[in-house]
Design a protein around this motif. Structure first.
Motif, short mmCIF file in Angstrom:
data_model
loop_
_atom_site.label_atom_id
_atom_site.label_comp_id
_atom_site.label_asym_id
_atom_site.label_seq_id
_atom_site.Cartn_x
_atom_site.Cartn_y
_atom_site.Cartn_z
N MET A 106 1.10 -1.14 -0.06
CA MET A 106 -0.14 0.22 -0.02
C MET A 106 0.86 1.33 -0.06
O MET A 106 1.89 1.24 0.54
N ALA A 107 0.37 2.33 -0.58
CA ALA A 107 1.33 3.49 -0.70
C ALA A 107 1.46 4.03 0.71
O ALA A 107 2.60 4.56 0.94
N GLU A 108 0.52 3.95 1.57
CA GLU A 108 0.49 4.32 2.92
C GLU A 108 -0.28 3.69 4.08
O GLU A 108 -1.26 3.99 4.16
N ALA A 163 -3.93 -4.05 5.11
CA ALA A 163 -2.75 -3.65 6.12
C ALA A 163 -2.15 -4.78 6.64
O ALA A 163 -1.00 -4.99 7.22
N VAL A 164 -2.95 -5.67 7.69
CA VAL A 164 -2.55 -6.64 8.33
C VAL A 164 -1.78 -7.90 7.30
O VAL A 164 -0.92 -8.52 7.68
#
Length: 655
Positions: free
Chosen positions: A192-194, A232-233
């Motif tokens: 992911m970018a952020e 994210a996880v």
């Protein structure tokens, strides 16, 4: 049938593609000797000669055992996939022509009269036959039944051509990765970018899962109502595996498996299922390792006939939410307050912090404040409910809500329940704590226009959460299972987004179950059963409005935390309603206002309609609202209701 031995070993010279062109340079030398001077022939003659490569059979063995540094990714892939000589040569040539136009021109010249710059199966087989001393037909058999074509590393580029004449291609992303160059596969996102910051407990669990998965071919479904939290996880698990996370939806493209192996990535399948839906994870030939799934909370996944274990992400505890806020805002006291008050997951906190900074910038404030965060929250910044619900961003002040003291007391108790739901059972007994879910469910019922929806808006304003009205047209579907799927998505996202859900005219969804004599009744009952179960486990705030309580299934009322009845307003309450709607700029005296309240038994919604209609008449002629304007508007409102105006209405006529 014999197959070429597996490739193993460590580096030397030359590159395999140079070895292939060295074999082809003999044909160029013959052409030059016959007086044919072409740039393709000159290019070939400038390549490394076969003698310098170490001889026919020795060159292949030497490359297998000691490839050059530039061929290390290629050789490692060949080792893991157990590719034979003919497949390696085909891949080397097919990848080279994708990145070197002159290499393609040379192959087109050598393969004439066949058209095309990509190597054919017969060309690769003839070169492998020279290196291994095995006949060309056997090399074609190795190529046809090998893992190169089966995995999509090699792909046939011919349209009905004989196999021997079929051009072979390597996807551009694979050709770049074989060189060790940065590559991108369309439809696949690396990381992911952020990514949002994650709680320490979640990162610790990610490391434990990564240790359990290791280099196995097991799978793990990571479930969350917010897709970014699950992704994210999954990235955290991939990091713990010292790999990248390659996220994609739907079916993986052909050839993705070898590319994942080359770039050192773990596949992350992003998919949301309906309740009861079951999905088999796609096969990835050419990849050997764990597979992750970033999913919603419903449905189930399987791989090779076995159920995939799940890890469901919960909304972080207040202390962990405070730590996440501290990572995003500089004010520690503000972070602690927000973490205690707002029940968001990592992605929601990240989105809300970003939007709050924008609010502060628009207000030219020197520092971020609770007001900026709450305004961003009320605008639904951290929510992603798609087309399933409509945001109602307008705040409802205290002065706009006119209800009886009993209803006001019940609404205040409901507000306290919503504010304290996360710590409600702290210190209570085990029977209370067992199976407790921090959700709030309430029904507001009463005649039309008595202020139910307005009260919901006031409640959302007081607790500082965005209000979303569920769009029944978008949620319900005539197709079996689609309504449940839409509701599952709505509830899962609302839980993570910390919003207030408003089900207006809720009896359309939560109505009584029938005897189920026909198929349509059975499906409707199954939908109601799902709703009853899901709303009981819902961890958000769901407020329902209806004109009557009698239309709801009796099993539903047990699952409600509050039932508030909105009666028709009394004369005193109607007077307050007229004042709240008229404001200060009107020409109606106190006596006329008292007559309005006592003679016209209208609820708040109808009073609002009458005031707007009177304002429309006044704006046309200028001036403030007069009693005559209101009288005519009230008469029109009664006609809309199909009722005769009250006889005392004529007393309001202006002399």
């Amino acid at each position: 049938m014999t197959v070429s031995p597996p490739i193993s070993g460590i580096p030397s010279s030359p590159r395999l593609v140079d070895l292939a062109f060295a074999l082809l340079s003999r044909r160029a030398a013959a052409a030059v000797a016959n007086g044919e001077s072409r740039p393709e022939a000159q290019w070939l003659l400038q390549r490394l000669g076969l003698e310098a490569a170490g001889g026919d059979s020795g060159a292949w063995s030497r490359w297998r055992e000691d490839p050059p540094e530039t061929d290390q990714p290629f050789r490692q892939l060949c080792t893991r996939m157990r590719l034979g000589c003919v497949e390696c040569l085909a891949v080397a040539l097919a990848a080279e022509v994708e990145l070197d136009s002159m290499a393609g021109r040379v192959l087109a010249w050598l393969q004439a009269p066949l058209a095309g710059a990509r190597p054919t199966a017969s060309l690769a087989a003839s070169l492998a036959a020279e290196l291994t001393r095995e006949p060309e037909p056997l090399q074609l058999a190795h190529l046809h039944g090998g893992r190169g074509l089966a995995s999509g590393l090699l792909q046939g580029d011919g349209d009905g051509a004989p196999f021997a004449d079929m051009p072979l291609r390597v996807p551009v992303a694979l050709a770049l990765a074989l060189r060790g160059l940065p590559s991108h596969w369309p439809g696949v996102t690396l990381g992911m970018a952020e990514p949002p910051p994650l709680p320490d407990s979640t990162r610790g669990m990610a490391r434990r899962y990564a240790g359990a998965l290791g280099a196995t071919e097991q799978s793990l479904a990571i479930r969350s109502g917010h897709p970014n939290d699950a992704i994210a996880v999954a990235i955290a698990v991939a990091d713990a595996l010292e790999s990248q996370a390659a996220c994609f939806c739907d079916s993986p493209p052909i050839g993705l498996g070898p590319w994942l192996t080359l770039v050192g990535a773990v596949p992350v399948v992003c998919e949301t299922l309906a309740p009861g839906e079951r999905r088999s994870l796609p096969a990835l030939p050419g990849y050997r390792g764990p597979t992750l799934v970033a999913s919603g909370v419903d449905g189930s996944f399987e791989r090779s006939g076995q159920s995939v274990p799940s890890w469901r992400l919960e909304v972080p505890a207040p202390a962990e939410r405070q730590a996440l806020w501290r990572a995003l805002v500089a004010d520690e006291a503000l972070a602690d307050h927000l973490g205690e008050r707002l029940r968001h997951g990592p992605a929601g906190i990240q989105a809300l912090a970003r939007a709050a900074r924008l609010e502060a910038g628009m207000a030219e404030a020197s520092r971020l404040s609770t007001a900026h965060v709450m305004r961003a929250s009320r605008l639904g910044t951290a929510a992603d409910l798609g087309s399933l619900a409509e945001l109602l961003p307008e705040p409802i002040p205290d002065q706009a809500l006119v209800v009886s003291p009993v209803v006001a007391s019940q609404l205040e108790a409901l507000r306290a329940r919503c504010r304290n739901r996360d710590r409600l059972v702290a210190g209570l007994g085990p029977a209370t704590r067992a199976r407790y879910r921090p959700g709030v469910r309430a029904l507001l019922h009463g005649p039309s226009g008595t202020g139910k929806s307005l009260a919901v808006g006031w409640l959302a304003t007081r607790i500082g959460l965005p209000l979303y009205r569920v769009d029944l047209a978008s949620v319900t579907s005539k197709y079996i299972g689609e309504t449940e799927k839409n509701l599952a998505l709505l509830f899962a996202r609302a839980e993570q987004a910390e919003v207030v859900l408003l089900f207006d005219e809720a009896d359309a969804l939560f109505g009584k179950r029938t005897e189920g004599r026909e198929a349509n009744d059975r499906f409707a009952n199954a939908q109601t059963n799902y709703l009853l179960q899901r709303i009981e486990s819902f961890e958000g705030i769901a407020l329902l409005t209806s004109n009557t309580r009698a239309r709801f299934d009796s099993a539903f009322t047990r699952r409600l935390d509050a039932i508030i009845e909105f009666p028709v307003p009394t004369a005193e309450e109607r007077r307050s309603l007229w004042l709240a709607h008229l404001g200060d700029q009107h020409g109606i005296d106190a006596t006329e206002l008292n007559r309005l309240a006592s003679s016209c038994d209208l609820a708040g919604g109808h009073i609002r309609n009458a005031v707007l209609a009177a304002a429309a008449r006044t704006r046309q002629g200028g001036g403030s609202i007069r009693c005559e304007d209101v009288r005519q508007a009230i008469a029109a409102e009664y006609r809309k209701l199909g009722k005769p105006p009250p006889q005392r209405l004529s007393e309001l006529e202006t002399p």
